[in-house]
Design a protein around this motif. Structure first.
Motif, PDB file in Angstrom:
ATOM      1  N   ARG A 114      22.662  18.616 -14.431  1.00  0.00           N
ATOM      2  CA  ARG A 114      23.928  18.760 -14.627  1.00  0.00           C
ATOM      3  C   ARG A 114      24.935  18.241 -13.514  1.00  0.00           C
ATOM      4  O   ARG A 114      26.034  17.942 -13.237  1.00  0.00           O
ATOM      5  N   SER A 115      24.045  17.707 -12.195  1.00  0.00           N
ATOM      6  CA  SER A 115      24.523  17.403 -11.032  1.00  0.00           C
ATOM      7  C   SER A 115      25.086  15.693 -11.039  1.00  0.00           C
ATOM      8  O   SER A 115      24.423  15.098 -11.788  1.00  0.00           O
ATOM      9  N   LYS A 116      25.815  15.552 -10.160  1.00  0.00           N
ATOM     10  CA  LYS A 116      26.254  14.184  -9.694  1.00  0.00           C
ATOM     11  C   LYS A 116      26.426  14.013  -8.240  1.00  0.00           C
ATOM     12  O   LYS A 116      26.669  14.715  -7.655  1.00  0.00           O
ATOM     13  N   TYR A 117      26.028  12.598  -7.787  1.00  0.00           N
ATOM     14  CA  TYR A 117      25.989  12.221  -6.591  1.00  0.00           C
ATOM     15  C   TYR A 117      26.715  10.852  -6.232  1.00  0.00           C
ATOM     16  O   TYR A 117      26.232  10.209  -6.903  1.00  0.00           O
ATOM     17  N   GLU A 118      27.533  10.801  -5.214  1.00  0.00           N
ATOM     18  CA  GLU A 118      28.033   9.635  -4.984  1.00  0.00           C
ATOM     19  C   GLU A 118      27.921   9.479  -3.202  1.00  0.00           C
ATOM     20  O   GLU A 118      28.107  10.395  -2.465  1.00  0.00           O
ATOM     21  N   ASN A 124       0.842  -1.287   0.022  1.00  0.00           N
ATOM     22  CA  ASN A 124      -0.032  -0.139   0.014  1.00  0.00           C
ATOM     23  C   ASN A 124       0.724   1.390  -0.070  1.00  0.00           C
ATOM     24  O   ASN A 124       0.224   2.551   0.090  1.00  0.00           O
ATOM     25  N   LEU A 125       2.106   1.236  -0.112  1.00  0.00           N
ATOM     26  CA  LEU A 125       2.970   2.194  -0.085  1.00  0.00           C
ATOM     27  C   LEU A 125       2.928   3.198  -1.169  1.00  0.00           C
ATOM     28  O   LEU A 125       2.854   2.372  -2.599  1.00  0.00           O
ATOM     29  N   TYR A 126       3.001   4.556  -1.244  1.00  0.00           N
ATOM     30  CA  TYR A 126       3.156   5.329  -2.325  1.00  0.00           C
ATOM     31  C   TYR A 126       4.656   5.744  -2.475  1.00  0.00           C
ATOM     32  O   TYR A 126       5.153   6.113  -1.430  1.00  0.00           O
ATOM     33  N   PHE A 127       5.406   5.883  -3.678  1.00  0.00           N
ATOM     34  CA  PHE A 127       6.637   6.372  -3.848  1.00  0.00           C
ATOM     35  C   PHE A 127       6.615   7.761  -4.545  1.00  0.00           C
ATOM     36  O   PHE A 127       6.084   7.762  -5.681  1.00  0.00           O
ATOM     37  N   LYS A 128       7.292   8.701  -4.095  1.00  0.00           N
ATOM     38  CA  LYS A 128       7.879   9.847  -4.845  1.00  0.00           C
ATOM     39  C   LYS A 128       9.090   9.410  -5.325  1.00  0.00           C
ATOM     40  O   LYS A 128      10.101   9.077  -4.788  1.00  0.00           O
ATOM     41  N   GLU A 129       9.202   9.401  -6.720  1.00  0.00           N
ATOM     42  CA  GLU A 129      10.418   8.949  -7.224  1.00  0.00           C
ATOM     43  C   GLU A 129      10.920  10.129  -8.516  1.00  0.00           C
ATOM     44  O   GLU A 129      10.138  10.343  -9.439  1.00  0.00           O
ATOM     45  N   ASN A 130      12.111  10.670  -8.225  1.00  0.00           N
ATOM     46  CA  ASN A 130      12.415  11.566  -9.257  1.00  0.00           C
ATOM     47  C   ASN A 130      13.011  10.981 -10.550  1.00  0.00           C
ATOM     48  O   ASN A 130      14.195  11.429 -10.988  1.00  0.00           O
ATOM     49  N   GLY A 131      12.412  10.083 -11.379  1.00  0.00           N
ATOM     50  CA  GLY A 131      12.629   9.537 -12.374  1.00  0.00           C
ATOM     51  C   GLY A 131      13.147   8.236 -11.934  1.00  0.00           C
ATOM     52  O   GLY A 131      13.769   7.943 -10.675  1.00  0.00           O
ATOM     53  N   PHE A 132      13.408   7.305 -12.964  1.00  0.00           N
ATOM     54  CA  PHE A 132      13.838   5.990 -12.607  1.00  0.00           C
ATOM     55  C   PHE A 132      15.174   5.772 -12.098  1.00  0.00           C
ATOM     56  O   PHE A 132      16.160   6.556 -12.635  1.00  0.00           O
ATOM     57  N   GLY A 133      15.673   5.234 -10.917  1.00  0.00           N
ATOM     58  CA  GLY A 133      16.780   5.061 -10.538  1.00  0.00           C
ATOM     59  C   GLY A 133      17.323   6.330  -9.578  1.00  0.00           C
ATOM     60  O   GLY A 133      18.412   6.302  -8.904  1.00  0.00           O
ATOM     61  N   MET A 134      16.378   7.418  -9.379  1.00  0.00           N
ATOM     62  CA  MET A 134      16.938   8.551  -8.817  1.00  0.00           C
ATOM     63  C   MET A 134      16.252   8.407  -7.254  1.00  0.00           C
ATOM     64  O   MET A 134      15.712   7.554  -6.963  1.00  0.00           O
ATOM     65  N   ASP A 155      28.018   0.973  -2.568  1.00  0.00           N
ATOM     66  CA  ASP A 155      28.913   2.079  -3.120  1.00  0.00           C
ATOM     67  C   ASP A 155      27.972   2.355  -4.275  1.00  0.00           C
ATOM     68  O   ASP A 155      27.829   1.853  -5.251  1.00  0.00           O
ATOM     69  N   GLY A 156      27.429   3.597  -4.613  1.00  0.00           N
ATOM     70  CA  GLY A 156      26.602   4.198  -5.499  1.00  0.00           C
ATOM     71  C   GLY A 156      27.020   5.311  -6.239  1.00  0.00           C
ATOM     72  O   GLY A 156      27.553   6.308  -5.567  1.00  0.00           O
ATOM     73  N   LYS A 157      27.132   5.377  -7.732  1.00  0.00           N
ATOM     74  CA  LYS A 157      27.216   6.751  -8.268  1.00  0.00           C
ATOM     75  C   LYS A 157      26.040   7.041  -9.121  1.00  0.00           C
ATOM     76  O   LYS A 157      25.534   6.226  -9.834  1.00  0.00           O
ATOM     77  N   ARG A 158      25.455   8.438  -9.031  1.00  0.00           N
ATOM     78  CA  ARG A 158      24.292   8.698 -10.002  1.00  0.00           C
ATOM     79  C   ARG A 158      24.687  10.176 -10.425  1.00  0.00           C
ATOM     80  O   ARG A 158      25.003  11.026  -9.763  1.00  0.00           O
ATOM     81  N   HIS A 159      23.997  10.310 -11.637  1.00  0.00           N
ATOM     82  CA  HIS A 159      24.031  11.682 -12.310  1.00  0.00           C
ATOM     83  C   HIS A 159      22.491  12.224 -11.897  1.00  0.00           C
ATOM     84  O   HIS A 159      21.447  11.346 -12.421  1.00  0.00           O
ATOM     85  N   PHE A 160      22.122  13.072 -11.434  1.00  0.00           N
ATOM     86  CA  PHE A 160      20.724  13.530 -11.255  1.00  0.00           C
ATOM     87  C   PHE A 160      20.078  14.007 -12.381  1.00  0.00           C
ATOM     88  O   PHE A 160      20.609  14.820 -13.001  1.00  0.00           O
ATOM     89  N   SER A 161      18.978  13.297 -12.759  1.00  0.00           N
ATOM     90  CA  SER A 161      18.193  13.692 -14.016  1.00  0.00           C
ATOM     91  C   SER A 161      17.682  15.082 -13.777  1.00  0.00           C
ATOM     92  O   SER A 161      17.532  15.736 -12.865  1.00  0.00           O
ATOM     93  N   GLY A 162      17.538  15.690 -15.025  1.00  0.00           N
ATOM     94  CA  GLY A 162      16.735  16.873 -14.856  1.00  0.00           C
ATOM     95  C   GLY A 162      15.437  16.924 -14.956  1.00  0.00           C
ATOM     96  O   GLY A 162      14.869  15.845 -14.501  1.00  0.00           O
ATOM     97  N   THR A 163      14.670  17.933 -15.216  1.00  0.00           N
ATOM     98  CA  THR A 163      13.249  18.069 -15.458  1.00  0.00           C
ATOM     99  C   THR A 163      12.773  18.262 -16.805  1.00  0.00           C
ATOM    100  O   THR A 163      13.742  18.519 -17.822  1.00  0.00           O
ATOM    101  N   LEU A 164      11.543  18.601 -17.147  1.00  0.00           N
ATOM    102  CA  LEU A 164      11.066  18.919 -18.245  1.00  0.00           C
ATOM    103  C   LEU A 164      11.250  20.355 -18.611  1.00  0.00           C
ATOM    104  O   LEU A 164      11.309  20.856 -19.896  1.00  0.00           O
ATOM    105  N   VAL A 165      11.718  21.287 -17.579  1.00  0.00           N
ATOM    106  CA  VAL A 165      12.159  22.569 -18.134  1.00  0.00           C
ATOM    107  C   VAL A 165      13.615  22.732 -17.684  1.00  0.00           C
ATOM    108  O   VAL A 165      13.963  23.937 -17.811  1.00  0.00           O
TER     109      VAL A 165
END
Length: 607
Positions: free
Chosen positions: A253-257, A70-80, A239-249
């Motif tokens: 350009r960011s990166k997160y480790e 029954n959980l709802y998720f806020k997800e900033n795009g797949f894998g974010m 150990d994770g490395k992600r580039h953060f997706s942008g939006t429709l607007v």
């Protein structure tokens, strides 16, 4: 660092002990580190996800729970970044419990569910309702329990999973469980990598700057010291490395480790009616954030957590048992945006389980916390279950829960608020369980009242700051239904969830943002001999966002599988699935589209 993980993995595989022990007390306490999840929850809804459900969602905890709870998720795009809403509460009010230890971040108070690989665990349980008495700060809406089992019998089982899919997504997982009557090991390693460059439906854009990869290592070892003593070691590295997706607007350009290390040494001693567990735990979390991925400048944060926990269970009789839990925590933080905060906390908890009759069972629990920078309330919980008939059981529970402000809430620059008060919550939950031969239905209604709810909101200057909302409440109803049956060689199973949730600020009388009134999912599976197939469907209703509304959506996944070899010592199968079958354009978070229709192939080899 990854070379070190590989060395640990090899050492772990090579440390199989050969000694035998003919007699050992085969109690659940030996195998399950979080045994209070089983023994002190008679009046609480606990949903257990079986292996077949977990195997259908092998990459992240988000996908598994979105379609099977029954959980709802806020997800900033797949894998974010992915954060849950449990019964209308926010992500920092959902505790994630690893082998009995709350692992929510001391920085933001939550766990990113896209950093949890489901292949790392033997059991995943969903505990609904308040659990602060047993699991501490943040366990208000519910808790997710991730457990690794150690079995002391002669076995050697290994599985290899190879996964590939759209957007150049790949996963490799190797896990092995082996042991004998004196030694047990459960070891696994998983690597996930994706370009994550899916199309934004309805536009000529793609998900730029969305690539990610992560490596998980799990080493769990157990050794029987004597007929009364068992020593266990649990370790997990991420150990994770992600580039953060942008939006429709805006283009990202960011990166997160980020890195997370969790280690727990547990000594269990069973002497007659007394079971004692002593745990020493070290948790380490750290991150680097690059606002511009092409620039070497970054901000950082880290927290070292040290925990000493003693758990004593006294079984007075078959009908009565008590448990005491003493826990000392020390948190040592540091970061470029919040200085070097420290916190020490001590808690004392007493639990009682009583079974006056075969039809009635209840629990009484109380807890007191002492924290170096806050005064905490006395917590309590009461729950019970009454079996009206062979098919009908009533469950009832009530509790007082809390959450203390995190380091980010207090010290973040700029935006932290040193004047925050801890959240306090009261709740009550009524459950009705109908269990027939091939069909099970569970109905729950609940009410949660929260005082001093902490929310980050924009101030008059547009900067986001945390404040205590005077009062909020959540109430609603949930339904869970399952059935499984067989007609000749044809096997069928069905599972479904529905939730109606009202969660509002009592001052504004408005629904809190990113809490849908309606959410539901359905899963159907079929198998015959070597062939299997399944369909998953998810419905999320409309949600309020700041000054606007985000449309609801329907998403379906479908898959088929075939067992290529089912005889001998080696078994292997192949599975193909289509996600977002109807190519639906949808968003969990405003302006952040989710993937278009995509495909995955998974091969599993067991020997």
């Amino acid at each position: 660092m990854r070379q070190h993980i590989f060395i640990l993995f090899v050492i772990g595989f090579g440390s199989l002990a050969q000694a035998q022990l003919d007699s050992i007390q085969k109690l659940d306490e030996v195998f399950l580190s979080d045994s209070k999840l089983v023994e002190y929850t008679s009046g609480i809804k606990v949903e257990k996800l079986n292996d077949s459900i977990i195997d259908k969602n092998p990459v992240s905890l988000t996908g598994l729970l979105a379609f099977n709870s029954n959980l709802y998720f806020k997800e900033n795009g797949f894998g974010m970044v992915s954060s849950p809403s449990f019964r209308g509460t926010n992500a920092s009010q959902t505790a994630v419990v690893w082998n009995g230890i709350n692992i929510n971040s001391q920085l933001n108070g939550q766990t990113d569910f896209n950093t949890i690989n489901t292949t790392s665990f033997d059991a995943i349980d969903i505990r609904s309702g308040g659990g602060s008495v047993q699991y501490g700060s943040g366990a208000i809406g519910g808790s997710i329990h991730l457990n690794n089992n150690l079995e002391f019998d002669s076995h050697f089982d290994t599985s290899v999973r190879l996964f590939c899919g759209s957007f150049n997504t790949k996963m490799t997982n190797v896990s092995s469980s082996f042991g004998n009557s004196k030694f047990s090991a459960n070891i696994g390693i998983a690597y996930v990598d994706s370009d994550n460059d899916y199309k934004y439906l309805g536009t000529d854009m793609v998900n730029e700057n969305g690539e990610f990869n992560n490596l998980n290592l799990d080493v769990n070892l157990g050794y029987v010291l004597s007929e009364k003593d068992v020593l266990k070691l649990y370790h997990q590295s991420y150990d994770g490395k992600r580039h953060f997706s942008g939006t429709l607007v805006a283009i990202g350009r960011s990166k997160y480790e980020d890195e997370n290390f969790r280690t727990m040494l547990e000594w269990t001693r069973i002497s007659g009616s007394i079971t004692s567990k002593l745990k020493a735990v070290h948790l380490n979390e750290k991150f680097k954030y690059f606002e511009n991925k092409d620039n070497a400048i970054f901000s950082f944060g880290k927290v070292n957590t040290f925990i000493a926990n003693h758990n004593l269970n006294l079984r007075v009789s078959d009908a009565l048992q008590f448990r005491s839990i003493l826990e000392l925590n020390h948190f040592d933080g540091g970061g470029s945006s919040f200085g070097d905060p420290k916190r020490t906390a001590f808690s004392a908890t007493v639990l009682m389980n009583h079974k006056p009759s075969k039809c009635f069972e209840y629990n009484l629990n109380i807890r007191k916390d002492y924290t170096s920078d806050f005064e905490n309330p006395l917590l309590f919980s009461v729950d019970g279950a009454y079996k009206v008939s062979d098919v009908y059981t009533i469950q009832l529970n009530g509790s007082k829960n809390f959450r203390i402000p995190t380091f980010n809430d207090l010290f973040w620059q700029s935006g932290g608020n040193l004047d925050l008060d801890p959240e306090e919550s009261y709740q009550v939950d009524l459950g009705q369980n109908f269990r027939f031969k091939h069909f099970n239905v569970i109905l729950n209604t609940y009410y949660i009242n929260t005082k001093d709810l902490i929310q980050w909101r924009p101030d008059n200057g547009g900067d986001w700051r945390p404040i205590n909302v005077a009062k909020s409440h959540s109430h609603g109803a949930e339904m869970e239904a399952r059935t499984a049956f067989k007609i000749n060689e044809h096997q069928f199973s069905f599972g479904g969830h529905y939730s109606y949730t009202v969660s509002e600020n009592l001052e504004t009388k408005r629904q809190l943002i990113y809490v849908p009134f309606h959410k539901g999912n359905v899963s159907v599976a079929y198998s015959r001999k070597a062939f299997s197939a399944f369909y998953q469907h998810l419905f999320n209703g409309d949600v309020f966002i700041i000054e606007d509304e985000l449309d609801g959506f329907n998403v379906g996944n479908i898959g088929v599988g075939y067992l290529l070899n089912s005889s001998g010592n080696v078994q292997y199968d192949i599975n193909f699935r289509v996600n977002n079958l109807y190519n639906k354009n949808y968003q969990n978070v405003a302006l952040r589209p989710m993937p278009n229709r995509n495909y995955q192939i998974l091969t599993t080899i067991k020997f």
